[in-house]
Design a protein around this motif. Structure first.
Motif, PDB file in Angstrom:
ATOM      1  N   GLU A  48      -1.989  28.220  45.772  1.00 41.93           N
ATOM      2  CA  GLU A  48      -0.587  28.333  45.414  1.00 41.93           C
ATOM      3  C   GLU A  48      -0.439  29.041  44.079  1.00 41.93           C
ATOM      4  N   GLY A  49       0.330  30.052  44.021  1.00 40.74           N
ATOM      5  CA  GLY A  49       0.629  30.646  42.724  1.00 40.74           C
ATOM      6  C   GLY A  49       1.596  29.738  41.988  1.00 40.74           C
ATOM      7  N   PHE A  50       1.687  29.871  40.722  1.00 44.46           N
ATOM      8  CA  PHE A  50       2.658  29.065  40.003  1.00 44.46           C
ATOM      9  C   PHE A  50       3.897  29.925  39.793  1.00 44.46           C
ATOM     10  N   LYS A  51       5.032  29.285  39.881  1.00 44.73           N
ATOM     11  CA  LYS A  51       6.281  30.041  39.766  1.00 44.73           C
ATOM     12  C   LYS A  51       6.613  30.270  38.298  1.00 44.73           C
ATOM     13  N   ARG A  52       6.921  31.479  37.965  1.00 45.07           N
ATOM     14  CA  ARG A  52       7.265  31.789  36.579  1.00 45.07           C
ATOM     15  C   ARG A  52       8.758  31.902  36.416  1.00 45.07           C
ATOM     16  N   GLU A  53       9.149  31.874  35.181  1.00 41.20           N
ATOM     17  CA  GLU A  53      10.570  32.014  34.896  1.00 41.20           C
ATOM     18  C   GLU A  53      10.931  33.464  34.595  1.00 41.20           C
ATOM     19  N   ILE A  54       9.959  34.344  34.714  1.00 38.31           N
ATOM     20  CA  ILE A  54      10.241  35.743  34.402  1.00 38.31           C
ATOM     21  C   ILE A  54      10.993  36.376  35.565  1.00 38.31           C
ATOM     22  N   GLU A  55      11.974  37.168  35.234  1.00 37.67           N
ATOM     23  CA  GLU A  55      12.713  37.881  36.274  1.00 37.67           C
ATOM     24  C   GLU A  55      12.024  39.188  36.605  1.00 37.67           C
ATOM     25  N   VAL A  56      11.548  39.368  37.831  1.00 34.90           N
ATOM     26  CA  VAL A  56      11.096  40.704  38.198  1.00 34.90           C
ATOM     27  C   VAL A  56      12.127  41.403  39.037  1.00 34.90           C
ATOM     28  N   SER A  57      13.012  40.604  39.636  1.00 39.57           N
ATOM     29  CA  SER A  57      14.054  41.255  40.414  1.00 39.57           C
ATOM     30  C   SER A  57      15.350  41.052  39.667  1.00 39.57           C
ATOM     31  N   ARG A  58      15.991  42.129  39.405  1.00 38.87           N
ATOM     32  CA  ARG A  58      17.225  42.027  38.634  1.00 38.87           C
ATOM     33  C   ARG A  58      18.401  41.762  39.574  1.00 38.87           C
ATOM     34  N   SER A  64      22.133  48.377  42.220  1.00 40.99           N
ATOM     35  CA  SER A  64      21.028  48.152  43.148  1.00 40.99           C
ATOM     36  C   SER A  64      21.296  48.800  44.502  1.00 40.99           C
ATOM     37  N   LEU A  65      22.557  48.828  44.899  1.00 44.02           N
ATOM     38  CA  LEU A  65      22.899  49.526  46.145  1.00 44.02           C
ATOM     39  C   LEU A  65      22.615  51.014  46.007  1.00 44.02           C
ATOM     40  N   HIS A  66      22.908  51.521  44.807  1.00 43.13           N
ATOM     41  CA  HIS A  66      22.606  52.916  44.529  1.00 43.13           C
ATOM     42  C   HIS A  66      21.117  53.204  44.664  1.00 43.13           C
ATOM     43  N   LYS A  67      20.321  52.285  44.144  1.00 43.05           N
ATOM     44  CA  LYS A  67      18.874  52.461  44.197  1.00 43.05           C
ATOM     45  C   LYS A  67      18.380  52.458  45.636  1.00 43.05           C
ATOM     46  N   GLN A  68      18.917  51.510  46.397  1.00 40.95           N
ATOM     47  CA  GLN A  68      18.539  51.424  47.808  1.00 40.95           C
ATOM     48  C   GLN A  68      18.888  52.730  48.532  1.00 40.95           C
ATOM     49  N   LEU A  93       3.275  58.171  57.833  1.00 39.84           N
ATOM     50  CA  LEU A  93       3.464  58.374  56.408  1.00 39.84           C
ATOM     51  C   LEU A  93       3.788  57.001  55.793  1.00 39.84           C
ATOM     52  N   VAL A  94       3.197  56.728  54.639  1.00 41.15           N
ATOM     53  CA  VAL A  94       3.430  55.441  53.981  1.00 41.15           C
ATOM     54  C   VAL A  94       4.247  55.676  52.715  1.00 41.15           C
ATOM     55  N   PHE A  95       5.534  55.432  52.821  1.00 42.40           N
ATOM     56  CA  PHE A  95       6.457  55.755  51.736  1.00 42.40           C
ATOM     57  C   PHE A  95       6.314  54.785  50.559  1.00 42.40           C
ATOM     58  N   GLY A  96       6.165  53.513  50.882  1.00 42.81           N
ATOM     59  CA  GLY A  96       6.185  52.465  49.855  1.00 42.81           C
ATOM     60  C   GLY A  96       7.195  51.421  50.277  1.00 42.81           C
ATOM     61  N   GLU A  97       7.145  50.250  49.660  1.00 42.36           N
ATOM     62  CA  GLU A  97       8.081  49.200  50.069  1.00 42.36           C
ATOM     63  C   GLU A  97       8.282  48.202  48.950  1.00 42.36           C
ATOM     64  N   GLY A  98       9.323  47.444  49.086  1.00 39.71           N
ATOM     65  CA  GLY A  98       9.593  46.395  48.113  1.00 39.71           C
ATOM     66  C   GLY A  98      11.035  46.395  47.677  1.00 39.71           C
ATOM     67  N   ASN A  99      11.249  45.794  46.543  1.00 38.46           N
ATOM     68  CA  ASN A  99      12.575  45.596  46.011  1.00 38.46           C
ATOM     69  C   ASN A  99      13.002  46.828  45.200  1.00 38.46           C
ATOM     70  N   PRO A 100      14.088  47.490  45.619  1.00 38.99           N
ATOM     71  CA  PRO A 100      14.539  48.673  44.869  1.00 38.99           C
ATOM     72  C   PRO A 100      14.876  48.326  43.418  1.00 38.99           C
ATOM     73  N   ASP A 101      15.133  47.039  43.160  1.00 41.16           N
ATOM     74  CA  ASP A 101      15.505  46.560  41.829  1.00 41.16           C
ATOM     75  C   ASP A 101      14.331  45.988  41.050  1.00 41.16           C
ATOM     76  N   ALA A 102      13.138  46.218  41.563  1.00 40.60           N
ATOM     77  CA  ALA A 102      11.965  45.569  40.970  1.00 40.60           C
ATOM     78  C   ALA A 102      11.792  45.942  39.503  1.00 40.60           C
ATOM     79  N   GLY A 103      11.441  44.951  38.690  1.00 39.89           N
ATOM     80  CA  GLY A 103      11.062  45.229  37.319  1.00 39.89           C
ATOM     81  C   GLY A 103       9.604  45.641  37.240  1.00 39.89           C
ATOM     82  N   LEU A 104       8.852  45.244  38.235  1.00 36.17           N
ATOM     83  CA  LEU A 104       7.411  45.523  38.264  1.00 36.17           C
ATOM     84  C   LEU A 104       7.074  46.397  39.471  1.00 36.17           C
ATOM     85  N   ILE A 179      13.870  53.594  40.866  1.00 30.29           N
ATOM     86  CA  ILE A 179      13.652  52.159  40.650  1.00 30.29           C
ATOM     87  C   ILE A 179      13.789  51.786  39.171  1.00 30.29           C
ATOM     88  N   GLU A 180      13.389  52.692  38.302  1.00 31.34           N
ATOM     89  CA  GLU A 180      13.394  52.411  36.853  1.00 31.34           C
ATOM     90  C   GLU A 180      12.737  51.078  36.527  1.00 31.34           C
TER      91      GLU A 180
END
Ligand code: URA
Ligand code: URA
Length: 249
Positions: A48-58, A64-68, A93-104, A179-180
């Protein structure tokens, strides 16, 4: 037969563990009362990973809709790409995936066999290890963004060639611009060199903070390398701490 219980000065534990590591131990049985443990021994094993309080998704906003939308448009721009020879051998082709709003954001090298088959980044054995790293950092895989330097699988998993990287780079650059991210973690030497230029071997530059267009970049080993060099996992875990600090600040 009873066990001997001894107090060990906590400041010496690191040395002790490195000693066992040098002997080739990948895991150690450690008897610690459960309530005091929040995070197990080998940092990248399945636990189990431990949950952090850091925000990676804004928070979701109009931006964010713009980013998507931006990512969708970029994917359409790439289209059924024939810009380089890698297109000849690819399945997907492998474009990439994840949260368009990702901080990481993680940047790998190129799709492998599984990725080519599924059209998704990091879904093979190396991907499993990356997913575990992400979870150990306290995030879900869906919260971050994962992309590669080149979007098509090189034949026999060879390294992508200079001209292939050069042809594909504008797409990674645009992904990053949309993504910035707050922090980018580059996985292995190909991604590191693609974003930062020839700054030195991965073992010398890993864990340090560089900048790509103002965005902090922390290079680390490629997960495929870690699968072959298990003892380096703890170095990548150290590098992940650097990333977490940058996300916090
Ligand atoms: N290795 C990479 O660099 N990228 C992937 O997507 C999978 C394996
Ligand atoms: N060489 C690489 O290209 N990547 C690593 O992660 C380690 C060595």
């Amino acid at each position: 037969m009873g066990r001997t219980v001894r107090d060990i000065d906590i400041s010496q534990l690191g040395m002790l563990f490195r000693f066992y590591e040098a002997l080739g131990f990948d895991r150690l049985a450690v008897d610690i009362p459960e309530k005091t443990v929040s995070n197990g021994g080998d940092c990248l094993h399945k636990e189990e990973g431990f949950k952090r309080e850091i925000e990676v998704s804004r928070p979701r906003t109009e931006e964010s809709l713009h980013k998507q939308e931006g990512l969708k448009r970029l994917r359409a721009e790439i289209g059924d790409c024939r810009r380089c020879r890698l297109s000849e051998g690819r399945t997907n082709l492998v474009f990439g995936e994840g949260n368009p709003d990702a901080g990481l954001m993680f940047v790998g090298e190129a799709p492998g066999e599984q990725e080519d088959r599924q059209g998704r980044p990091f879904v093979g054995r190396a991907g499993e290890l990356l997913t575990r790293l992400i979870e150990k950092m306290g995030f879900d895989r869906e919260e971050v963004y994962i992309a590669n330097t080149v979007k098509c699988r090189p034949p026999d998993n060879r390294n992508p060639l200079e001209d292939e990287i050069k042809t594909c780079m504008p797409f990674l650059e645009k992904q990053i611009a949309i993504i910035e991210p707050v922090v980018i973690m580059t996985l292995g030497s190909v991604a590191t060199k693609a974003l930062l230029g020839d700054i030195g071997s991965i073992s010398r530059v890993r864990g340090k903070t560089y900048r790509y267009k103002g965005i902090p970049v922390v290079p680390t080993f490629h997960p495929s390398y870690l699968l072959r060099n298990v003892k380096s996992k703890w170095l990548t875990w150290n590098d992940a701490q650097v990333v977490l600090k940058l996300l916090e600040s």
